[in-house]
Design an enzyme around this catalytic site. Structure first.
Site, short mmCIF file in Angstrom:
data_model
loop_
_atom_site.label_atom_id
_atom_site.label_comp_id
_atom_site.label_asym_id
_atom_site.label_seq_id
_atom_site.Cartn_x
_atom_site.Cartn_y
_atom_site.Cartn_z
N HIS A 74 13.59 -76.96 -91.80
CA HIS A 74 14.22 -76.37 -92.96
C HIS A 74 15.00 -75.17 -92.55
O HIS A 74 15.98 -74.55 -93.33
CB HIS A 74 13.68 -76.46 -94.17
CG HIS A 74 14.45 -76.84 -95.57
ND1 HIS A 74 15.50 -76.51 -95.51
CD2 HIS A 74 13.98 -77.47 -96.65
CE1 HIS A 74 16.05 -77.08 -96.82
NE2 HIS A 74 15.01 -77.66 -97.40
N ASP A 132 19.60 -78.02 -93.42
CA ASP A 132 19.68 -78.02 -94.75
C ASP A 132 19.45 -79.65 -95.40
O ASP A 132 19.71 -80.74 -94.62
CB ASP A 132 20.99 -77.46 -95.42
CG ASP A 132 21.01 -76.31 -95.25
OD1 ASP A 132 20.15 -75.52 -95.00
OD2 ASP A 132 22.11 -75.90 -95.10
#
Length: 426
Positions: free
Chosen positions: A396, A400
């Site tokens: 992450h 995204d």
């Protein structure tokens, strides 16, 4: 009599130390020149160290699982003569053992995404297992086979190799199957304390580092692969002398088609330099189960290969990983990894990223279920379809959620419309 100190040589990979995986000698043993004395593991390979002299072993450096520095004493040997001596000798790479952190891939059938691991070759000629000793000299086997036999409590001298003098994992499997028929059922096994060393230790370290450093998130989508399976069957019917296509080469083809539009998926993150490298070529790692543990052979420039070429390379690399002939550069440098449990793949998975990569893709088991499909007249009808979930785990810090979801949705479109996937003649 003199003493010869054999020091751990520089294996040529720029390493500072290596781990002792297994000893083939102990103090008091008489050894000959070029006889294997120990298996040493670096970050990328297990190498077999051979004695440069003949004599009697006086001292060894530590136990299996210990780490020693390059240039330090590995073994002391008593030799003929009065002079003291020391030296090193070239190490022989006998089995490459790249670390992995993911479940590997058993064989798939026609209704499941391909498993990376290829089947064991069928024994040829005479039976490969006998209940009594068959070796009269030195037993030839890779460190992985020796370690597995030790874990199973098997004497390699009892195992007959199928094709030549070297014992392989297939020979162990056949020996176990043969003797299982005569085993007494119901006996409780004693508790075991197994030291975590070698490849298993590397796997544990890499998995812990991946989960410790990478904030994972996973996304799963269902894909209708009915048409893709139909096209695959047609391609196989006309394949000639080309390898049989499973689902995996087609999935890889789809992934590679999408990477130019989603470069953040095919990337590596350098935590210390805080730099993300988005790679132009897709060097696809395949989490693969072998007899010595989990390994990740790499398909170089997967984006440049058609499905037939991918199928051939998948089989070659899987076989090389299994029999210990894979080279170091074939087990490193991946930019994206695919992992699957084939027919055991379950409904969904949350695979662990192969650090320093930033994404890993996991196709799951293909199942047949009824679905509502357009009937061509503005309505719907119920039809039996082949469905497969595709999982992706991402870093992450780099990827995204929207990007990961968009990538999988585009992958779904290609998988569900094989004409688009193969439109360029791939």
């Amino acid at each position: 009599m003199g003493r010869y100190t054999f020091r751990l040589p520089d294996i040529g990979e720029g390493i500072a130390e290596a781990e002792i995986v297994a000893w083939h000698v102990q103090p008091g043993d008489t050894i000959a020149e070029d006889q294997p004395i120990a298996d040493m593991m670096t970050d990328k390979a297990t190498v077999e160290m051979e004695s440069p002299v003949s004599g009697t072993v006086l001292e060894v450096a530590g136990e299996a699982g210990d780490t020693i520095a390059i240039g330090s004493m590995l073994v002391v040997i008593e030799v003929e003569g009065e002079s003291e001596g020391e030296g090193t000798a070239p190490a022989t790479t006998v089995e490459v053992a790249k670390d992995t952190v993911e479940p590997a891939l058993p064989d798939a059938d026609d209704d499941a995404p391909e498993a990376i691991e290829t089947p064991e070759p069928e024994p040829q000629g005479e039976p490969v297992a006998t209940p009594g000793p068959v070796h009269t000299g030195r037993v030839l086997a890779s460190p992985a086979v020796r370690a597995r036999a030790k874990d199973l409590g098997l004497d390699l001298a009892q195992v007959r190799p199928a094709t030549d003098a070297r014992i392989r994992h297939a020979d162990l499997d056949a020996f176990i199957s043969y003797n299982a028929a005569f085993a007494t059922p119901g006996a409780a096994r004693a508790d075991e304390a197994i030291k975590v060393i070698g490849l298993r230790k590397r796997i544990a370290q890499n998995m812990a580092a991946s989960k410790r450093h990478i904030p994972h998130f996973s996304y799963v989508e269902e894909c209708d692969v009915t048409e893709l399976e139909r096209v695959r069957a047609q391609l196989n019917a006309a394949r000639g002398d080309r390898p049989k296509l499973t689902m995996l080469p087609l999935l890889i083809r789809a992934i590679c088609r999408l990477i130019p539009d989603f470069p953040m998926i095919n990337a590596r993150y350098d935590d210390e330099a805080n730099v993300v490298v988005r790679h132009g070529g897709v060097h696809l790692g395949m989490a693969t189960q072998t007899g010595s543990g989990l390994m990740v052979p790499v398909i170089r420039d997967a984006q440049s290969r058609n499905p037939w070429q991918l199928a051939r390379e998948i089989a070659r690399l899987a076989n090389a990983a299994r029999d210990g002939t894979a080279k170091s550069d074939e087990l490193s440098g991946s930019t994206l990894t695919i992992t699957s449990l084939g027919p055991l793949g379950g409904v969904a998975a949350t695979p662990v990223i192969n650090r320093p990569e930033v994404a890993i893709i996991g196709p799951n088991r293909i199942v047949e279920r009824p679905m509502f499909v357009p009937d061509g007249m503005g309505g719907e009808r119920i039809e039996k379809r082949k469905l497969m979930n595709v999982s992706i785990s991402c870093d992450h810090r780099v990827v995204d959620g929207y990007d990961a979801a968009s990538f999988v949705q585009e992958l779904k479109k290609l998988v569900e419309a094989p004409a688009l996937l193969l439109a360029d003649g791939g």
